[in-house]
Design an enzyme around this catalytic site. Structure first.
Site, PDB file in Angstrom:
ATOM      1  N   TRP A 187       9.484  85.341 -21.339  1.00 30.36           N
ATOM      2  CA  TRP A 187       8.143  85.433 -20.759  1.00 30.36           C
ATOM      3  C   TRP A 187       8.103  84.559 -19.506  1.00 30.36           C
ATOM      4  CZ3 TRP A 187       4.408  81.519 -20.071  1.00 30.36           C
ATOM      5  CH2 TRP A 187       3.170  81.987 -19.587  1.00 30.36           C
ATOM      6  N   LYS A 469      -5.431  98.652 -16.588  1.00 26.20           N
ATOM      7  CA  LYS A 469      -4.306  97.760 -16.886  1.00 26.20           C
ATOM      8  C   LYS A 469      -4.084  97.840 -18.392  1.00 26.20           C
ATOM      9  CE  LYS A 469      -2.954  92.856 -16.710  1.00 26.20           C
ATOM     10  NZ  LYS A 469      -3.244  91.546 -16.112  1.00 26.20           N
ATOM     11  N   ASP A 471      -2.179  96.674 -21.508  1.00 22.94           N
ATOM     12  CA  ASP A 471      -1.389  95.502 -21.886  1.00 22.94           C
ATOM     13  C   ASP A 471      -0.808  95.677 -23.292  1.00 22.94           C
ATOM     14  OD1 ASP A 471      -0.304  92.975 -21.618  1.00 22.94           O
ATOM     15  OD2 ASP A 471      -2.188  92.031 -21.013  1.00 22.94           O
ATOM     16  N   ASN A 473       0.716  92.649 -25.846  1.00 25.33           N
ATOM     17  CA  ASN A 473       1.126  91.253 -25.836  1.00 25.33           C
ATOM     18  C   ASN A 473       1.879  90.777 -27.074  1.00 25.33           C
ATOM     19  OD1 ASN A 473       0.305  90.019 -23.298  1.00 25.33           O
ATOM     20  ND2 ASN A 473      -1.734  90.719 -23.859  1.00 25.33           N
ATOM     21  N   ASP A 539       3.941  87.570 -15.749  1.00 22.25           N
ATOM     22  CA  ASP A 539       2.755  86.708 -15.791  1.00 22.25           C
ATOM     23  C   ASP A 539       2.939  85.491 -14.900  1.00 22.25           C
ATOM     24  OD1 ASP A 539       1.112  88.143 -17.382  1.00 22.25           O
ATOM     25  OD2 ASP A 539       1.417  86.957 -19.193  1.00 22.25           O
TER      26      ASP A 539
HETATM   27  C1  GLA Z   1      -1.441  89.066 -20.846  1.00 23.01           C
HETATM   28  C2  GLA Z   1      -1.241  89.634 -19.461  1.00 23.01           C
HETATM   29  C3  GLA Z   1      -2.096  88.881 -18.477  1.00 23.01           C
HETATM   30  C4  GLA Z   1      -3.536  88.968 -18.905  1.00 23.01           C
HETATM   31  C5  GLA Z   1      -3.701  88.487 -20.325  1.00 23.01           C
HETATM   32  C6  GLA Z   1      -5.080  88.740 -20.849  1.00 23.01           C
HETATM   33  O1  GLA Z   1      -0.934  87.800 -20.940  1.00 23.01           O
HETATM   34  O2  GLA Z   1       0.098  89.625 -19.107  1.00 23.01           O
HETATM   35  O3  GLA Z   1      -1.929  89.383 -17.177  1.00 23.01           O
HETATM   36  O4  GLA Z   1      -3.980  90.292 -18.783  1.00 23.01           O
HETATM   37  O5  GLA Z   1      -2.781  89.124 -21.202  1.00 23.01           O
HETATM   38  O6  GLA Z   1      -5.223  88.305 -22.135  1.00 23.01           O
END
Ligand code: GLA
Length: 728
Positions: A187, A469, A471, A473, A539
């Protein structure tokens, strides 16, 4: 095109059927400069004879002898199956219903079709007498010099067959030395470059994590042949990438004949697949190219292919944007957002993206511990709703985007309360959380409907949405599905479920720009890019870290997909402080965005930003569609420098960065290798009052710029420059 090539092209317009039983036959797959030649030997085996420069007449291989001992192993096979006389790692490994673990694939027929004036598709049918057919599919993209390969495995028997290895393609290579460039990371430090000389035995690049598969390794590589160095401009380089959004494995094995066998495909890890009778398993595409002019040409081939065939609608140029994440995190209300939209307008940006934190009521999403899965707008934060924000933006001429993470759920959410059976978990074992969240089981069609529904509902609620966007995670741990009978299907069926959701989304919403984010660069691969317009590269928005991240990513993936944002200092990820100009100059080498609170900028910073954004808009078509030439590598020098050149070589933009202080005596010299030596170019440094290059504002012969180069005064860490060149 030579007369012979034209004749071959004409012949290819007619489907060619060859059937088995002729003595020996040759099959060629050609691009403008490359050929793969496969031979069917007398026993019916399909042998891999050649991958490299163009060979006009494959029949030159008739009567070819490898002088290998015929009672020991086999010549390289096009798609080696395990058992029989094959000892290396096999592309295909099966268990037949009678328990037999050997597989012998023999040639049945092949067909070559011209799909259009640039693309041909060759299908070669192989079969094992115990009830299995394998079709090898090679698609040749002539002017890009790229070939993609995958297999289609059909059970023609009466009972299920177990597939253990089912790679997309096998590529045997013969050279004196094999110097591998591949990617590692974590990450916030994706796509770091590793290089190594391969030795006998196996080298594996893989992911077993599912979903967030490309943080640590990436399903792609470059292989420099007959050398122990990585060179941008010289030498033979094979580059490859797998289009698959799940567990992958690339296996590089040098055997006792010094041959390198490359296997690429779905990772066999915990993925035994039961292929029912009459069913076909289609493996993902392996994409590869071969350059005779170093790594630079290999990248340009892949980039051209990606823009023309591999990406979701690369003709859409990304609007410059402000994303709310680092500027507001979870802490905002309607006014914060409308103020940001006003700032977008004022600064000359074109899109505003509302990131995480806008949803959840019973469990408001005010931090990452709750609310994920409950996709109703948070009424106390945004009482007017998201449609209001979209309309507000559109009225100002600003486009509007929003963040979703539809595959995931916080345990503390209404969704988790309602549907515990949708969560990925192994029977009788604890469910782990990552970033306080669980994964939804996309193998389950109900979950697929839900995930599609999240996207669809958001779009219905605010039809003004131009950009999503998406995501993801977390990755997979302690995998298991309540829905599936056979748990080892989980990894593959998750990805198939993901793609089927994306197919539905793209059918209904072809024009929405969608970014693939997965904690930054966790989904950077060509499988996802068939659906997504761009990736969130990392990120880590800190400009110095971005040098290596963007350098590595753009070795394989074109800049038209790599999102890169200017953020505040000290940087939220690294704590590092870099000048605003350096931050802009890095971000402008990709899809430019800002990710900060504009209100926190000084008038001077804002003024500089406006100018940099305006100048970016003038040359961004070069970033999106131009050819990339790397001029200095952050791994081999104290600089990173690159240029993008228009296809007609009449315009170019050069970026140069000093990434280490290296003594007053040293200054760089960059040869602008992408230009045409026969043209004259004016050169102008952008975003400065006083240029760091004595030649800014002058016109030079192309041969001076190509053969001597420019020597901007970039002597201190974080010195950087952007030059715009225009043929006179
Ligand atoms: C992840 C994404 C970030 C942001 C956060 C929001 O970490 O990579 O860019 O969108 O989630 O929680």
């Amino acid at each position: 095109m030579s007369a012979k090539k034209i004749l071959i092209s004409i012949l290819l317009t007619l489907p060619v059927f060859m059937t088995a039983r002729a003595a020996e036959k040759q099959i060629s797959v050609n691009t403008d400069d490359l050929s793969i030649i496969l031979s069917v030997d007398k026993s019916g085996q399909l042998l891999f004879r050649h991958f490299g420069g163009y060979i006009s007449d494959p029949d030159c291989f008739s009567g070819f002898k490898s002088y290998r001992r015929s009672d020991y192993g086999t010549d390289p096979l096009a798609y080696p199956a395990s058992g029989g006389r094959y000892f290396n790692d096999a592309a295909l490994s099966v268990e037949f219903p009678d328990g037999d673990l050997n597989c012998e694939l023999l040639y049945k027929s092949h067909i070559t079709e011209r799909l259009d004036d640039n693309v041909t598709r060759t299908e070669i049918m192989l079969a094992d007498a115990k009830g299995l057919e394998v079709t090898l599919v090679y698609t040749a993209y002539e002017k890009e010099n790229v070939i993609t390969a995958h297999s289609e495995i059909t059970n023609t028997g009466r009972k299920p067959v177990m597939l253990r290895n089912y790679y997309s393609a096998s590529l045997p290579v013969i050279a004196e030395k094999y110097y591998l460039t591949h990617f590692y990371g974590a990450w916030a430090m994706e796509m770091q470059v590793d290089r190594e000389l391969l030795t006998h035995g196996s080298k594996v690049i893989e992911s077993k994590k599912g979903v967030r598969t490309t943080h640590t390794e990436n399903p792609s590589f470059m292989l420099s042949l007959n050398t122990e160095t990585f060179d941008e401009n010289y030498g033979e380089v094979i580059a490859g990438a797998l289009a698959w959004s799940g567990n992958f494995k690339l296996n590089f094995q040098i055997d006792e004949t010094d041959r390198l066998n490359i296997l690429a495909g779905i990772n066999p890890y915990a993925s035994e697949y039961r292929l029912e009778k009459d069913r076909t398993f289609v493996t993902p595409d392996m994409i590869f190219t071969y350059s005779f002019a170093g790594a630079g040409q290999a990248s340009r081939n892949l980039h051209d292919w990606a823009r023309n065939y591999g990406l979701y609608d690369s003709s859409v140029m990304c609007p410059t944007l402000l994303n709310s994440w680092e500027g507001a995190y979870f802490d905002f209300d309607t006014k914060t957002i409308t103020d940001m939209i006003d700032d977008v307008k004022d600064m000359g940006l074109e899109l505003f993206v509302l990131d995480d934190g806008w949803f959840g009521n019973k469990y408001p999403r005010n931090n990452d511990k709750q609310g994920l899965g409950d996709w109703d707008v948070n009424r106390s934060k945004l009482p007017e709703g998201i449609a209001y924000l979209g309309d507000y933006a559109h009225e100002k001429g600003v486009r509007f985007g929003i963040w979703i993470e539809p595959e995931m759920v916080n345990p503390k959410s209404e969704l988790a309360e309602r549907h515990p059976e949708w969560v990925v978990k192994a029977e009788g074992r604890p469910v782990t959380t990552i970033r306080n969240q669980w994964l939804l089981d996309l193998t389950n069609p109900e979950v697929q409907d839900f995930v599609f529904g999240v996207f669809d509902r958001v779009m219905q609620e605010a039809p003004t949405i131009d950009y999503i966007k998406w995501d993801a995670n977390r990755h997979v741990e302690s995998f298991g599905s309540e829905y599936l009978d056979k748990q080892s299907h989980f990894w593959v069926e998750y990805v198939q479920g993901f793609y089927s959701v994306l197919d539905r989304i793209r059918e209904k919403y072809p024009d929405v720009i969608i970014q693939a984010c997965s904690s930054g660069g966790g989904r950077v691969e060509y499988g996802a890019l068939k659906y997504f317009n761009e990736v969130w590269t990392s990120d880590n928005t800190e400009a110095l870290s971005r040098v290596r991240i963007q350098y590595g990513t753009n070795l394989i993936y074109p800049a038209c997909v790599t999102g890169s944002h200017v953020s505040a200092v000290p940087n939220h990820q690294t704590g590092n402080i870099t000048p605003l100009k350096f931050r802009f100059d890095i971000a402008c080498a990709g899809r430019l965005g800002l990710e900060l609170q504009p209100k926190a900028m000084s008038a001077e910073e804002r003024d500089f930003s406006k100018k940099a954004i305006a100048s970016y808009k003038e040359y961004r078509d070069l970033i999106f569609n131009g050819d990339l030439y790397r001029l200095a590598s952050p791994y081999d020098s104290d600089y990173y420098a690159l240029m993008y050149v228009s296809k007609d070589k009449k315009r170019a933009v050069v970026f140069a960065y000093c990434i280490r202080y290296q003594g007053r005596a040293l200054l760089p010299l960059f040869r602008l290798s992408g230009l045409d030596p026969a043209l004259d170019y004016s050169i102008k440094e952008l975003n400065v009052d006083k240029s760091c290059f004595w030649g800014s504002g002058k016109t030079f012969n192309g041969d001076f710029l190509v053969n001597h180069g420019i020597n901007p005064k970039l002597g201190k860490i974080y010195d950087s420059a952007v030059f715009y060149l225009q043929a006179e």
